[in-house]
Design a protein around this motif. Structure first.
Motif, PDB file in Angstrom:
ATOM      1  N   LYS A   3       0.833  -1.196   0.000  1.00 25.19           N
ATOM      2  CA  LYS A   3       0.000   0.000   0.000  1.00 25.19           C
ATOM      3  C   LYS A   3       0.872   1.252   0.000  1.00 25.19           C
ATOM      4  O   LYS A   3       0.598   2.207  -0.739  1.00 25.19           O
ATOM      5  CB  LYS A   3      -0.909  -0.027   1.224  1.00 25.19           C
ATOM      6  CG  LYS A   3      -1.894   1.096   1.280  1.00 25.19           C
ATOM      7  CD  LYS A   3      -2.790   0.911   2.495  1.00 25.19           C
ATOM      8  CE  LYS A   3      -3.832   1.992   2.567  1.00 25.19           C
ATOM      9  NZ  LYS A   3      -4.705   1.821   3.717  1.00 25.19           N
ATOM     10  N   ARG A 116      -6.710  -0.665  -6.034  1.00 22.33           N
ATOM     11  CA  ARG A 116      -6.328  -1.984  -5.530  1.00 22.33           C
ATOM     12  C   ARG A 116      -6.785  -3.047  -6.527  1.00 22.33           C
ATOM     13  O   ARG A 116      -7.894  -2.984  -7.047  1.00 22.33           O
ATOM     14  CB  ARG A 116      -6.959  -2.245  -4.173  1.00 22.33           C
ATOM     15  CG  ARG A 116      -6.362  -1.394  -3.092  1.00 22.33           C
ATOM     16  CD  ARG A 116      -6.956  -1.746  -1.786  1.00 22.33           C
ATOM     17  NE  ARG A 116      -8.389  -1.394  -1.811  1.00 22.33           N
ATOM     18  CZ  ARG A 116      -9.184  -1.481  -0.777  1.00 22.33           C
ATOM     19  NH1 ARG A 116      -8.728  -1.910   0.357  1.00 22.33           N
ATOM     20  NH2 ARG A 116     -10.445  -1.134  -0.864  1.00 22.33           N
ATOM     21  N   LYS A 118      -6.910  -6.569  -5.837  1.00 23.63           N
ATOM     22  CA  LYS A 118      -7.634  -7.694  -5.246  1.00 23.63           C
ATOM     23  C   LYS A 118      -9.077  -7.353  -4.914  1.00 23.63           C
ATOM     24  O   LYS A 118      -9.992  -8.069  -5.263  1.00 23.63           O
ATOM     25  CB  LYS A 118      -6.908  -8.167  -3.986  1.00 23.63           C
ATOM     26  CG  LYS A 118      -5.590  -8.822  -4.288  1.00 23.63           C
ATOM     27  CD  LYS A 118      -4.946  -9.331  -3.040  1.00 23.63           C
ATOM     28  CE  LYS A 118      -3.594  -9.956  -3.374  1.00 23.63           C
ATOM     29  NZ  LYS A 118      -2.902 -10.384  -2.185  1.00 23.63           N
ATOM     30  N   ARG A 119      -9.285  -6.255  -4.205  1.00 23.24           N
ATOM     31  CA  ARG A 119     -10.650  -5.866  -3.836  1.00 23.24           C
ATOM     32  C   ARG A 119     -10.951  -4.517  -4.461  1.00 23.24           C
ATOM     33  O   ARG A 119     -10.294  -3.528  -4.162  1.00 23.24           O
ATOM     34  CB  ARG A 119     -10.769  -5.777  -2.319  1.00 23.24           C
ATOM     35  CG  ARG A 119     -10.789  -7.139  -1.680  1.00 23.24           C
ATOM     36  CD  ARG A 119     -11.013  -7.019  -0.210  1.00 23.24           C
ATOM     37  NE  ARG A 119      -9.699  -6.772   0.400  1.00 23.24           N
ATOM     38  CZ  ARG A 119      -9.524  -6.217   1.576  1.00 23.24           C
ATOM     39  NH1 ARG A 119     -10.552  -5.824   2.280  1.00 23.24           N
ATOM     40  NH2 ARG A 119      -8.326  -6.044   2.065  1.00 23.24           N
ATOM     41  N   PHE A 120     -11.950  -4.500  -5.297  1.00 27.14           N
ATOM     42  CA  PHE A 120     -12.316  -3.272  -5.990  1.00 27.14           C
ATOM     43  C   PHE A 120     -13.578  -2.726  -5.328  1.00 27.14           C
ATOM     44  O   PHE A 120     -14.648  -3.303  -5.435  1.00 27.14           O
ATOM     45  CB  PHE A 120     -12.557  -3.579  -7.470  1.00 27.14           C
ATOM     46  CG  PHE A 120     -12.648  -2.347  -8.311  1.00 27.14           C
ATOM     47  CD1 PHE A 120     -11.514  -1.631  -8.623  1.00 27.14           C
ATOM     48  CD2 PHE A 120     -13.866  -1.910  -8.784  1.00 27.14           C
ATOM     49  CE1 PHE A 120     -11.586  -0.505  -9.409  1.00 27.14           C
ATOM     50  CE2 PHE A 120     -13.951  -0.785  -9.563  1.00 27.14           C
ATOM     51  CZ  PHE A 120     -12.799  -0.076  -9.871  1.00 27.14           C
ATOM     52  N   SER A 121     -13.441  -1.604  -4.635  1.00 25.90           N
ATOM     53  CA  SER A 121     -14.570  -1.050  -3.905  1.00 25.90           C
ATOM     54  C   SER A 121     -15.192   0.109  -4.684  1.00 25.90           C
ATOM     55  O   SER A 121     -14.665   0.573  -5.690  1.00 25.90           O
ATOM     56  CB  SER A 121     -14.120  -0.568  -2.522  1.00 25.90           C
ATOM     57  OG  SER A 121     -13.235   0.514  -2.673  1.00 25.90           O
ATOM     58  N   LEU A 122     -16.299   0.574  -4.176  1.00 28.64           N
ATOM     59  CA  LEU A 122     -16.958   1.729  -4.773  1.00 28.64           C
ATOM     60  C   LEU A 122     -16.072   2.960  -4.661  1.00 28.64           C
ATOM     61  O   LEU A 122     -16.016   3.779  -5.579  1.00 28.64           O
ATOM     62  CB  LEU A 122     -18.313   1.968  -4.083  1.00 28.64           C
ATOM     63  CG  LEU A 122     -19.126   3.148  -4.596  1.00 28.64           C
ATOM     64  CD1 LEU A 122     -19.458   2.949  -6.072  1.00 28.64           C
ATOM     65  CD2 LEU A 122     -20.385   3.308  -3.782  1.00 28.64           C
ATOM     66  N   ARG A 123     -15.371   3.083  -3.552  1.00 24.54           N
ATOM     67  CA  ARG A 123     -14.462   4.213  -3.361  1.00 24.54           C
ATOM     68  C   ARG A 123     -13.363   4.202  -4.423  1.00 24.54           C
ATOM     69  O   ARG A 123     -13.035   5.244  -4.993  1.00 24.54           O
ATOM     70  CB  ARG A 123     -13.851   4.156  -1.970  1.00 24.54           C
ATOM     71  CG  ARG A 123     -12.995   5.353  -1.657  1.00 24.54           C
ATOM     72  CD  ARG A 123     -12.525   5.280  -0.226  1.00 24.54           C
ATOM     73  NE  ARG A 123     -11.079   5.211  -0.278  1.00 24.54           N
ATOM     74  CZ  ARG A 123     -10.318   4.820   0.697  1.00 24.54           C
ATOM     75  NH1 ARG A 123     -10.840   4.404   1.823  1.00 24.54           N
ATOM     76  NH2 ARG A 123      -9.020   4.811   0.577  1.00 24.54           N
ATOM     77  N   SER A 124     -12.798   3.044  -4.712  1.00 23.34           N
ATOM     78  CA  SER A 124     -11.765   2.927  -5.741  1.00 23.34           C
ATOM     79  C   SER A 124     -12.330   3.304  -7.112  1.00 23.34           C
ATOM     80  O   SER A 124     -11.667   3.969  -7.907  1.00 23.34           O
ATOM     81  CB  SER A 124     -11.207   1.510  -5.789  1.00 23.34           C
ATOM     82  OG  SER A 124     -10.591   1.174  -4.583  1.00 23.34           O
TER      83      SER A 124
END
Length: 142
Positions: A3, A116, A118-124
């Motif tokens: 990170k 990121r 691995k985990r793609f969030s709404l924020r990303s």
């Protein structure tokens, strides 16, 4: 750890993008030139930044023996250079690119570094869309 590396890469790309934009803005009134010999070629290199365009080309050997830098204001009475508006061009012994191109590419690379895998969030997704929208708006404005 990854990170921190991602965020460092994104910060460096953002700084490069802002630096290219500042250089583009300053080059509308001032011409920057650097001449000098480089170790990988027998011919000296000339790098010129003027009117939003970065040009690099080789010059005949013997004219320049050491690195030097010159800058002087552009005269508005002179005609624009041969490459106006700025565009990408590759010619014999050199190339020329508009300064918004490295700015947009480094900004896009910084946006990719933030997301990121691995985990793609709404924020990303929102951060990525915002950066892409800003880059497209910058290209349209320039």
């Amino acid at each position: 750890m990854l990170k921190a590396i991602r965020y460092t890469l994104a910060a460096i790309c953002l700084a490069a993008s802002v630096g290219c934009l500042a250089l583009w803005w300053r080059s509308m009134n001032v011409r920057f030139e650097a001449f000098g010999a480089i170790p990988v070629s027998p011919q000296p290199l000339c790098v010129t930044i003027s009117r939003g365009q970065l040009s690099a080309s080789f010059i005949p050997p013997g004219k320049v023996t050491h690195w030097r830098y010159e800058s002087y204001p552009l005269d508005s009475r002179l005609p624009p250079p041969r490459l106006w508006p700025p565009r990408l061009e590759i010619y014999e012994g050199g190339f020329s690119i508009p300064l918004w191109l490295p700015s947009a590419l480094s900004g896009a690379f910084g946006a990719v570094a933030i997301v990121r895998i691995k985990r793609f969030s709404l924020r990303s997704a929102l951060v990525g869309m915002s950066v892409v929208a800003a880059l497209l708006g910058m290209i349209v404005a320039l």
